[in-house]
Scaffold this motif. Sequence first.
Motif, PDB file in Angstrom:
ATOM      1  N   SER A 176       2.975  -1.609 -11.187  1.00  0.00           N
ATOM      2  CA  SER A 176       3.466  -2.462 -12.277  1.00  0.00           C
ATOM      3  C   SER A 176       4.830  -1.999 -12.782  1.00  0.00           C
ATOM      4  O   SER A 176       5.656  -2.822 -13.165  1.00  0.00           O
ATOM      5  N   VAL A 177       5.083  -0.697 -12.741  1.00  0.00           N
ATOM      6  CA  VAL A 177       6.394  -0.185 -13.143  1.00  0.00           C
ATOM      7  C   VAL A 177       7.466  -0.680 -12.166  1.00  0.00           C
ATOM      8  O   VAL A 177       8.512  -1.185 -12.579  1.00  0.00           O
ATOM      9  N   LEU A 178       7.189  -0.566 -10.873  1.00  0.00           N
ATOM     10  CA  LEU A 178       8.151  -1.002  -9.866  1.00  0.00           C
ATOM     11  C   LEU A 178       8.353  -2.517  -9.900  1.00  0.00           C
ATOM     12  O   LEU A 178       9.457  -2.991  -9.627  1.00  0.00           O
ATOM     13  N   SER A 179       7.320  -3.249 -10.252  1.00  0.00           N
ATOM     14  CA  SER A 179       7.438  -4.711 -10.260  1.00  0.00           C
ATOM     15  C   SER A 179       8.390  -5.205 -11.346  1.00  0.00           C
ATOM     16  O   SER A 179       8.834  -6.352 -11.305  1.00  0.00           O
ATOM     17  N   VAL A 180       8.736  -4.354 -12.281  1.00  0.00           N
ATOM     18  CA  VAL A 180       9.739  -4.689 -13.294  1.00  0.00           C
ATOM     19  C   VAL A 180      11.045  -3.938 -13.019  1.00  0.00           C
ATOM     20  O   VAL A 180      12.126  -4.505 -13.116  1.00  0.00           O
ATOM     21  N   ALA A 181      10.941  -2.678 -12.636  1.00  0.00           N
ATOM     22  CA  ALA A 181      12.134  -1.848 -12.429  1.00  0.00           C
ATOM     23  C   ALA A 181      12.975  -2.338 -11.243  1.00  0.00           C
ATOM     24  O   ALA A 181      14.206  -2.378 -11.336  1.00  0.00           O
ATOM     25  N   LEU A 182      12.328  -2.708 -10.156  1.00  0.00           N
ATOM     26  CA  LEU A 182      13.072  -3.135  -8.977  1.00  0.00           C
ATOM     27  C   LEU A 182      13.879  -4.409  -9.234  1.00  0.00           C
ATOM     28  O   LEU A 182      15.081  -4.443  -8.945  1.00  0.00           O
ATOM     29  N   GLY A 205       1.438  -3.390  11.011  1.00  0.00           N
ATOM     30  CA  GLY A 205       0.754  -4.643  11.287  1.00  0.00           C
ATOM     31  C   GLY A 205       0.314  -5.380  10.036  1.00  0.00           C
ATOM     32  O   GLY A 205      -0.621  -6.180  10.079  1.00  0.00           O
ATOM     33  N   LEU A 206       0.999  -5.138   8.926  1.00  0.00           N
ATOM     34  CA  LEU A 206       0.649  -5.796   7.674  1.00  0.00           C
ATOM     35  C   LEU A 206       1.087  -7.254   7.714  1.00  0.00           C
ATOM     36  O   LEU A 206       2.205  -7.562   8.119  1.00  0.00           O
ATOM     37  N   LEU A 208      10.092  -3.057   5.003  1.00  0.00           N
ATOM     38  CA  LEU A 208       9.771  -4.162   5.910  1.00  0.00           C
ATOM     39  C   LEU A 208       9.443  -3.639   7.314  1.00  0.00           C
ATOM     40  O   LEU A 208       8.504  -4.124   7.966  1.00  0.00           O
ATOM     41  N   LEU A 209      10.192  -2.653   7.788  1.00  0.00           N
ATOM     42  CA  LEU A 209       9.892  -2.058   9.092  1.00  0.00           C
ATOM     43  C   LEU A 209       8.534  -1.357   9.078  1.00  0.00           C
ATOM     44  O   LEU A 209       7.777  -1.434  10.045  1.00  0.00           O
ATOM     45  N   TYR A 210       8.222  -0.697   7.971  1.00  0.00           N
ATOM     46  CA  TYR A 210       6.910  -0.074   7.815  1.00  0.00           C
ATOM     47  C   TYR A 210       5.816  -1.137   7.903  1.00  0.00           C
ATOM     48  O   TYR A 210       4.811  -0.941   8.598  1.00  0.00           O
ATOM     49  N   ALA A 211       6.014  -2.243   7.212  1.00  0.00           N
ATOM     50  CA  ALA A 211       5.011  -3.314   7.219  1.00  0.00           C
ATOM     51  C   ALA A 211       4.794  -3.855   8.628  1.00  0.00           C
ATOM     52  O   ALA A 211       3.655  -4.078   9.052  1.00  0.00           O
ATOM     53  N   GLY A 266       0.782  -1.227   0.000  1.00  0.00           N
ATOM     54  CA  GLY A 266       0.000   0.000   0.000  1.00  0.00           C
ATOM     55  C   GLY A 266       0.816   1.279   0.000  1.00  0.00           C
ATOM     56  O   GLY A 266       0.337   2.323   0.436  1.00  0.00           O
ATOM     57  N   LEU A 267       2.023   1.228  -0.489  1.00  0.00           N
ATOM     58  CA  LEU A 267       2.886   2.405  -0.482  1.00  0.00           C
ATOM     59  C   LEU A 267       2.858   3.208  -1.774  1.00  0.00           C
ATOM     60  O   LEU A 267       3.261   4.364  -1.782  1.00  0.00           O
ATOM     61  N   LEU A 268       2.405   2.593  -2.848  1.00  0.00           N
ATOM     62  CA  LEU A 268       2.448   3.245  -4.156  1.00  0.00           C
ATOM     63  C   LEU A 268       1.069   3.308  -4.790  1.00  0.00           C
ATOM     64  O   LEU A 268       0.238   2.420  -4.579  1.00  0.00           O
TER      65      LEU A 268
END
Length: 145
Positions: free
Chosen positions: A45-51, A91-92, A84-87, A37-39
């Motif tokens: 979808s852009v990040l899922s390829v760029a990262l 409480g994600l 990960l710390l944010y999650a 839920g950050l983007l």
Amino acid sequence: MVLRVLVRLALAAAFFAAGVVKLLNPAVFAVTVGAFGLLPDQLVSVLSVALPALEIVAAVLLALGRRGGLELTALLLCCFVAVLLYALHMGLDVDCGCYGPSDVQYKAFGSIRRALWRDAAMLAGVAFLFWSGRMGARPLNRTTT
């Protein structure tokens, strides 16, 4: 120093594997990225390829001992730890997605906590490489970091 080379190659292998697994199925990784839920949806979808592409670039640079590889790896790891710390803070109960979808049998937050420990270990490796390089360890070539 042999230990420097082993640590550098281990980090490169970890990042290469993570990037390839995600690039083989970016749609699955996009679901994982969206779960944080950050983007906005348009960027997921852009990040899922760029990262994963950046992970592979970092891995290749590290493996070849090229300038920027260690810095890119450090930057990516710091971003991963922050997410990960944010999650955990929020409480994600989401899969970290680091090496593809995890086993659904793990307890809540197990994937996040394991990923934090793994990333902390990799950050320790990065710190070792930075420290040993600054303290006079002889690089493999002029562009080794």
